[in-house]
Write an enzyme that holds these catalytic residues in place. Structure first.
Site, PDB file in Angstrom:
ATOM      1  N   ILE A 534      51.782 -11.050  47.341  1.00 11.27           N
ATOM      2  CA  ILE A 534      51.612 -11.067  48.887  1.00 11.27           C
ATOM      3  C   ILE A 534      51.611 -12.342  49.422  1.00 11.27           C
ATOM      4  O   ILE A 534      51.567 -12.501  50.500  1.00 11.27           O
ATOM      5  CB  ILE A 534      50.198 -10.312  49.203  1.00 11.27           C
ATOM      6  CG1 ILE A 534      49.215 -11.283  48.300  1.00 11.27           C
ATOM      7  CG2 ILE A 534      49.951  -8.976  48.951  1.00 11.27           C
ATOM      8  CD1 ILE A 534      47.643 -10.948  48.580  1.00 11.27           C
ATOM      9  N   GLY A 535      52.126 -13.416  48.600  1.00 14.13           N
ATOM     10  CA  GLY A 535      52.248 -14.610  49.177  1.00 14.13           C
ATOM     11  C   GLY A 535      52.666 -15.485  48.067  1.00 14.13           C
ATOM     12  O   GLY A 535      52.491 -15.244  46.730  1.00 14.13           O
ATOM     13  N   GLY A 538      52.210 -23.561  46.926  1.00  9.80           N
ATOM     14  CA  GLY A 538      52.737 -24.662  45.902  1.00  9.80           C
ATOM     15  C   GLY A 538      52.012 -24.434  44.632  1.00  9.80           C
ATOM     16  O   GLY A 538      52.425 -24.912  43.415  1.00  9.80           O
ATOM     17  N   PHE A 539      50.619 -23.590  44.453  1.00  7.83           N
ATOM     18  CA  PHE A 539      50.213 -23.327  43.154  1.00  7.83           C
ATOM     19  C   PHE A 539      50.867 -22.231  42.393  1.00  7.83           C
ATOM     20  O   PHE A 539      50.888 -22.528  41.366  1.00  7.83           O
ATOM     21  CB  PHE A 539      48.654 -22.920  43.428  1.00  7.83           C
ATOM     22  CG  PHE A 539      47.815 -22.858  42.472  1.00  7.83           C
ATOM     23  CD1 PHE A 539      47.184 -23.802  41.533  1.00  7.83           C
ATOM     24  CD2 PHE A 539      47.447 -21.380  41.814  1.00  7.83           C
ATOM     25  CE1 PHE A 539      46.471 -23.884  40.428  1.00  7.83           C
ATOM     26  CE2 PHE A 539      46.842 -21.517  40.597  1.00  7.83           C
ATOM     27  CZ  PHE A 539      46.178 -22.483  39.861  1.00  7.83           C
ATOM     28  N   GLY A 540      51.293 -21.357  43.106  1.00  6.77           N
ATOM     29  CA  GLY A 540      52.188 -20.342  42.474  1.00  6.77           C
ATOM     30  C   GLY A 540      51.957 -19.094  43.224  1.00  6.77           C
ATOM     31  O   GLY A 540      51.641 -19.171  44.460  1.00  6.77           O
ATOM     32  N   VAL A 542      50.780 -15.226  44.784  1.00  7.25           N
ATOM     33  CA  VAL A 542      49.581 -14.651  44.910  1.00  7.25           C
ATOM     34  C   VAL A 542      49.623 -13.127  45.123  1.00  7.25           C
ATOM     35  O   VAL A 542      50.408 -12.560  45.572  1.00  7.25           O
ATOM     36  CB  VAL A 542      48.869 -15.059  46.652  1.00  7.25           C
ATOM     37  CG1 VAL A 542      47.518 -14.305  46.746  1.00  7.25           C
ATOM     38  CG2 VAL A 542      48.873 -16.504  46.553  1.00  7.25           C
ATOM     39  N   LYS A 556      45.435 -15.765  42.801  1.00  2.21           N
ATOM     40  CA  LYS A 556      46.264 -16.733  42.907  1.00  2.21           C
ATOM     41  C   LYS A 556      46.661 -17.343  41.441  1.00  2.21           C
ATOM     42  O   LYS A 556      45.885 -17.676  40.689  1.00  2.21           O
ATOM     43  CB  LYS A 556      45.904 -17.800  43.760  1.00  2.21           C
ATOM     44  CG  LYS A 556      46.790 -18.881  43.826  1.00  2.21           C
ATOM     45  CD  LYS A 556      46.421 -19.870  45.207  1.00  2.21           C
ATOM     46  CE  LYS A 556      45.098 -20.816  44.976  1.00  2.21           C
ATOM     47  NZ  LYS A 556      45.040 -21.712  45.935  1.00  2.21           N
ATOM     48  N   ASP A 652      44.268 -30.078  53.921  1.00  2.00           N
ATOM     49  CA  ASP A 652      45.536 -29.061  53.849  1.00  2.00           C
ATOM     50  C   ASP A 652      45.423 -28.284  55.024  1.00  2.00           C
ATOM     51  O   ASP A 652      45.633 -27.187  55.002  1.00  2.00           O
ATOM     52  CB  ASP A 652      45.998 -28.501  52.694  1.00  2.00           C
ATOM     53  CG  ASP A 652      47.438 -28.205  52.583  1.00  2.00           C
ATOM     54  OD1 ASP A 652      48.013 -28.737  53.460  1.00  2.00           O
ATOM     55  OD2 ASP A 652      47.860 -27.360  51.613  1.00  2.00           O
TER      56      ASP A 652
END
Length: 867
Positions: A534-535, A538-540, A542, A556, A652
Site C-alpha cells: 500500500i506504499g 525510504g525505509f521500505g 508498506v 512497514k 520530516d
C-alpha cells in the site's frame, strides 16, 4: 452472563459448606477486613494479586465486599493508552447495590481513588452503566456514566481522587448503586485505593469576602487539578510521603499568548522543607516554576493566567505552591494574585516569596477559597498573576511553582453532572468506538490533569468574550496524565510464545511494545504478497496485513538496500512505544527476526493526506475537511513539541506523513528521523541535515541547527499544499514556481494568492478564513526560526479559521480544541492522549547522511520562551 461468584470458600461436604458459609457471612457482617494502616490497592474483579507498571502491588477485592451480588469480568479490549493492565483489565460489576467495607484508622484523613475503564465486559453494554457512589455518608458520584465522561474528555480511563475528612468511624463503607432511571443499568469499578494521609488542610479566606472563612479541615474534598507548574509530569511513584499522587504539567491550562518562561533549579539545588511536611509536595515541584519572563515593561502590562473549568455551586480551595531558587532578597520579585478577577493577594500586601520564607530554597504554600456561582460568572476558575508596581520591586515579574485545586463538599455531596461531548467530538467519537471495535480502537486517552476537551473548548469563546471560558455546559473536570505508555500485549508472541526482546532496543521500549515473530508477519501479509503493498518509502515497502485473526495492520518492512536502517528502526520504536495521542500513529509492535526488520501499525483506511489532494481520482476534499485535517496534524505536532516528557522534533513533516483513518482523523506518522532532548538548556541540536526536499527549513539546512521551529516551517509548506493542491516541489514548472513555499509566499505578498489556490475551492472559502489561514502559513515560513510561531500558536489560528468558515457557512458553532487567547497567535494549548492508528505510506526521497550519530538522539532542545 457469567455466574455470580460467592465471596466465601466451598467446603468438603454439604453440611460443612453451609456451616462454613454462615460463619463467613456472619464474620463479614461484624468484622471488615483490616488494611493494617498501610496503603490499600484493590484490583477489582481480579482473582490473584498482581503488580502494576510501577511494581506496586494490588490485591483482589472479593474479601472486602460486605453485601451485594457481583460479577468478575475482564475487559474485551485493551486500549493502547492504558499505562498498565493492572487494575484496568479486570472489573467488578454490580447489578444491585453493593458495599465494600475497609477498616481504617479513625480520626485520620484518607485519600480514596477510583479507577474506571469503560470497556466492554462480558457482553454488557457500557453505555447502560449509570450509578452512584457513596463513601460513608458522602455522595461522591451521582448518576455517573464513565463512558460518557470518557467520550467527552477523549480519555480511555478515569481516575477520581477524594480526600475524606477524619471521622470517629474505623470502617470506610463504599457503596455502588446502579441507577434506577435506566433499564439494564449497572455499576462497575476497576480499581480502588485507600491511602492514609496526614491532615494537610486548614481554613482559607473566601476570596472576595475577607470576613468569610472556608473550613477545609472539616471538609471532604475532590481533587480537580494537581499541576507541576513549569515542569514535567511527576508520576505517583516519585511523589513524596508515599501518597502516590501524580503531578501534571500546567501548559494545557495557560490562557492566551502569555506562556511566560519556565524556570528550573539545578539538580544539586537542595529544597529545605524546615517545618513544612515533606508530604506537602515533592521537591521536583519546588525546583521548577513558570514566570512572566525577563521583560518588565511587558510584564507590568500583562498577566500570567491559567483557566480551569469546574462544577458550579461549589467552593474550591486553590493551593498555590511557591519556592524561590534564584533570588534571595525581599522585594526583588513582588506580585499580585487574582482569582476570578478578585483580589486574593495584592497591594498593599502583595506576594513576596522571600518575605514569606526568609531565604531561597525554602518552599511554602498559600490556600485561597473561591465559590463558583452558576448565576454569577459560570463554571470557571481563572488564576492571574501580575507584578506589583506599587512595591517597586527590583524585577517586575511573578512566579508559581505548583497548583492544586480541590472541590469542597456541599451538604455531604461532591457529585457533579456528566459532561456533554462537544459537537467536534461528536463527529470524531462514535458509538461504535465506544463498543471498542478492534478495527477502530477507542479514540480516547488520558490527560494531565483535567478534561482536555475543556481546554480545547477555550479558543473561540475567549475570542468572543476575553475574560470568559464557558466550555461545555455542566462539565465535570477531572485529572489524568497527558501522555502515557502502552502496555498493549507485552512482548510475547502469540504463536511462538517467546519474549526475547531485541538486543538493540532499550529494555523499557522493548517491554512496552509487542514483538512479533517473522512467521506471524508472513502469515498476516501472505508472505509479503505484492498485492498487499500500500506504499513505498525510504525505509521500505508498506504492506496491508491482518494479525490476531481480524485486526487490520500496516506492516512497514525494511529494505536492506535502503539508506534508512537500524537507527531509524530503533528510533521509531523508542519514540512510539512511549507516545500515545489521538493524532499520532499507534505502534502495535515490531519484528526483528530472520534478518527482517518490520514495524507494525494500526491500519489507516484512507491512506495519506497527499492521496486526497492531487494526482488522484478520489473525490476532492471540502475546504472544511482540509481545515479539520490540518488541525488534527497540528495537534499531533504540538503534542510532540510540548506534551511529551521531552521535546520531540519530527524532522520530516509532509503530506505523505499525515495519515487518515476511516473517520478522517489525521495522524502524524514516520518518526524514524525524529530527535528528542531531555536537557532543555540548549537552544538547538547541531546535526546533519535530514528531511525531505521542499519541506526543509532553510535555516536548518544552512546552519545544521535543529529546533522545533523546523517542524513549523515544514508544516507551513503542508498548509500551502492543502490550499493549493500541488506538490511541494514541481521541477516541471518555471524556476520561480518550482518550490511551493517560495511561490506561495511570493503570491501572498503580491496579493495574488487566490490565483494559485485549488480551483475546486474557489468561491467556497470565506475571505476572512482564507486570510487567517494564509497568514498562519506565511508566518510558519518566516526565514528566521525565532520569528515563526509555535505549533500551539498555529493550532489556535487554524481553529479560529475553522470557526470563521463555519460561521460563514451558517454551521453550528464549534468550540476550538486548543486553549488560546486573542484572535492572533495564542499560546498554551491542550494536549490529550489518544489512541491513534496509522499505516505508513511515503514516496519522497529523504535527505539523509549516515554519518549522523543517531546514538545521540537524546540531545539538547530549546526552552519555551515568553512572547
Amino acid at each position: 452472563m457469567p455466574e455470580v461468584r460467592p465471596i466465601y470458600a466451598s467446603a468438603m461436604n454439604e453440611k460443612t459448606q453451609i456451616l462454613f458459609s454462615l460463619l463467613c457471612f456472619s464474620f463479614l457482617l461484624v468484622s471488615p477486613i483490616e488494611s493494617n494502616g498501610e496503603n490499600l490497592a484493590l484490583s477489582c474483579g481480579a482473582s490473584e494479586p498482581a503488580a502494576d507498571s510501577d511494581k506496586r502491588k494490588w490485591e483482589p477485592d472479593a474479601k472486602f465486599i460486605k453485601s451485594g451480588n457481583s460479577i468478575q469480568a475482564t475487559a474485551s479490549y485493551q486500549d493502547p493508552s492504558l499505562l498498565s493492565t493492572v487494575p484496568y483489565m479486570t472489573a467488578r460489576i454490580f447489578t444491585s447495590p453493593a458495599t465494600y467495607e475497609i477498616q481504617v484508622k479513625e480520626a485520620k484523613r484518607h485519600y480514596l481513588r477510583f479507577h474506571f475503564y469503560p470497556s466492554t465486559y462480558t457482553g454488557l453494554d457500557i453505555s447502560n452503566s449509570y450509578f452512584s457512589v457513596t463513601a460513608n455518608d458522602v455522595t461522591l458520584l451521582n448518576n455517573f456514566s464513565a463512558a460518557i465522561t470518557c467520550q467527552a474528555l477523549t480519555q480511555a480511563y478515569l481516575v477520581r481522587e477524594y480526600s475524606l475528612a477524619p471521622t470517629e468511624r474505623d470502617v470506610l463503607s463504599i457503596t455502588f448503586t446502579p441507577s434506577d432511571k435506566y433499564q439494564k443499568s449497572f455499576a462497575f469499578i476497576n480499581g480502588i485505593e485507600v491511602i492514609e494521609m496526614p491532615e494537610m488542610f486548614d481554613s482559607a479566606v473566601l476570596v472576595g469576602f475577607s470576613d468569610q472563612i472556608a473550613d477545609a479541615k472539616a471538609a471532604n474534598l475532590q481533587t480537580m487539578f494537581r499541576l507541576n507548574v513549569g515542569g514535567q509530569d511527576i508520576p505517583g511513584s516519585q511523589d513524596s510521603g508515599r501518597l502516590t499522587r501524580t503531578w501534571y504539567n500546567d501548559a494545557p491550562y495557560i490562557f492566551s499568548a502569555g506562556l511566560g518562561v519556565t524556570l528550573q533549579a539545578s539538580d544539586k539545588f537542595r529544597i529545605d522543607y524546615q517545618k513544612m511536611p515533606v508530604s506537602t509536595a515533592p521537591a521536583d515541584v519546588y525546583k521548577t516554576a513558570r514566570s512572566q519572563g525577563p521583560t518588565g515593561d511587558i510584564n507590568i502590562k500583562s498577566n500570567l493566567t491559567w483557566m480551569f473549568q469546574v462544577d458550579t455551586n461549589f467552593t474550591y480551595i486553590l493551593r498555590l505552591h511557591f519556592c524561590e531558587f534564584q533570588l534571595s532578597k525581599v522585594n526583588q520579585k513582588v506580585f499580585n494574585i487574582y482569582i476570578n478577577n478578585k483580589t486574593a493577594q495584592a497591594d498593599p500586601t502583595p506576594a513576596d516569596i522571600i518575605a514569606w520564607t526568609g531565604e531561597k530554597g525554602i518552599p511554602t504554600y498559600k490556600d485561597y477559597a473561591m465559590y463558583v456561582d452558576a448565576n454569577n460568572g459560570g463554571n470557571e476558575i481563572s488564576l492571574q498573576m501580575t507584578p506589583s508596581a506599587l512595591s517597586r520591586p527590583e524585577y517586575l515579574d511573578s512566579q508559581l511553582n505548583g497548583l492544586e485545586i480541590f472541590k469542597m463538599d456541599s451538604m455531604k455531596n461532591l457529585a457533579g453532572p456528566n459532561p456533554e461531548p462537544s459537537p467536534m467530538q461528536a463527529n470524531e467519537a462514535t458509538q461504535k468506538e465506544f463498543q471498542n471495535d478492534k478495527k477502530t480502537a477507542l479514540i480516547i486517552g488520558s490527560a494531565g490533569g483535567v478534561a482536555m476537551v475543556l481546554a480545547f473548548s477555550l479558543c473561540f469563546t475567549v475570542y468572543q468574550r476575553k475574560r470568559r471560558f464557558p466550555g461545555n455546559d455542566s462539565h465535570t473536570s477531572i485529572w489524568l496524565p497527558i501522555y502515557g505508555n502502552s502496555h498493549t500485549s507485552g512482548t510475547k508472541s502469540t504463536i511462538s510464545g517467546k519474549s526475547n526482546n531485541s538486543s538493540h532496543l532499550s529494555n523499557l521500549a522493548a517491554g512496552l511494545c509487542r514483538r512479533f515473530s517473522l512467521s506471524e508477519i508472513k502469515h498476516g501479509t501472505h508472505n509479503f504478497d505484492e498485492s498487499n503493498v500500500i506504499g513505498v518509502g525510504g525505509f521500505g515497502k508498506v504492506y496491508k496485513g491482518v494479525i490476531d485473526g481480524s485486526t487490520k495492520v500496516a506492516v512497514k518492512r525494511s529494505n536492506p538496500n535502503s539508506e534508512q536502517g537500524i537507527n531509524e528502526f530503533e528510533t521509531e520504536i523508542e519514540l512510539l512505544s512511549r507516545l500515545r495521542h489521538k493524532h499520532l500513529v499507534s505502534l502495535i509492535g515490531y519484528c526483528e527476526d530472520g534478518g527482517e526488520m518490520c514495524l507494525i501499525y494500526d491500519y489507516m483506511a484512507l491512506g495519506t493526506l497527499r492521496e486526497h489532494l492531487y494526482n488522484t481520482k478520489k473525490p476532492q476534499l471540502t475546504w472544511k475537511r482540509r481545515l479539520e485535517i490540518a488541525i488534527g496534524a497540528a495537534r499531533g505536532l504540538h503534542y510532540l513539541h510540548t506534551g511529551a516528557k521531552y521535546t520531540i522534533i519530527h524532522r520530516d513533516v509532509k503530506t505523505t506523513n499525515i495519515l487518515l483513518d476511516e473517520n478522517w482523523v489525521a495522524k502524524v506518522s514516520d518518526f524514524g528521523l525524529s530527535k528528542t532532548g531531555p536537557d532543555m538548556n540548549g537552544g538547538h541540536v547541531t546535526t546533519v541535515v535530514k528531511g525531505s526536499f521542499g519541506y526543509l527549513d532553510p535555516e536548518y539546512f544552512r546552519r545544521q541547527q535543529l529546533t522545533e521551529k523546523s517542524d513549523v516551517y515544514s508544516f507551513g509548506v503542508v498548509l500551502f499544499e492543502i490550499l493549493c493542491a500541488r506538490p511541494a516541489l514541481n521541477p516541471s514548472l518555471s524556476k520561480e514556481q518550482v518550490s511551493l513555499g517560495d511561490w506561495a509566499l511570493n503570491c501572498k505578498r503580491k496579493g495574488t494568492l487566490e490565483d494559485i489556490i485549488d480551483p475546486n475551492l474557489k468561491g467556497k472559502i470565506n475571505p476572512e478564513c482564507l486570510t487567517k489561514f494564509a497568514d498562519t502559513a506565511e508566518k510558519c515560513l518566516y526565514e528566521s526560526g525565532i520569528e515563526r510561531p509555535t505549533m500551539g500558536d498555529v493550532l489556535w489560528n487554524l481553529e479560529f479559521a475553522l470557526q470563521l468558515q463555519e460561521t460563514a457557512d451558517g454551521s453550528r458553532h464549534r468550540t476550538p480544541s486548543h486553549g488560546g487567547g486573542s484572535d492572533d497567535f495564542g499560546g498554551g494549548g491542550a494536549v490529550a492522549v489518544h489512541v491513534a492508528g496509522g499505516g505508513i505510506r511515503s514516496e519522497e526521497h529523504d535527505v539523509s547522511d549516515q554519518s549522523d550519530d543517531n546514538g545521540g538522539i537524546f540531545s539538547q532542545i530549546v526552552n519555551p520562551k515568553g512572547r
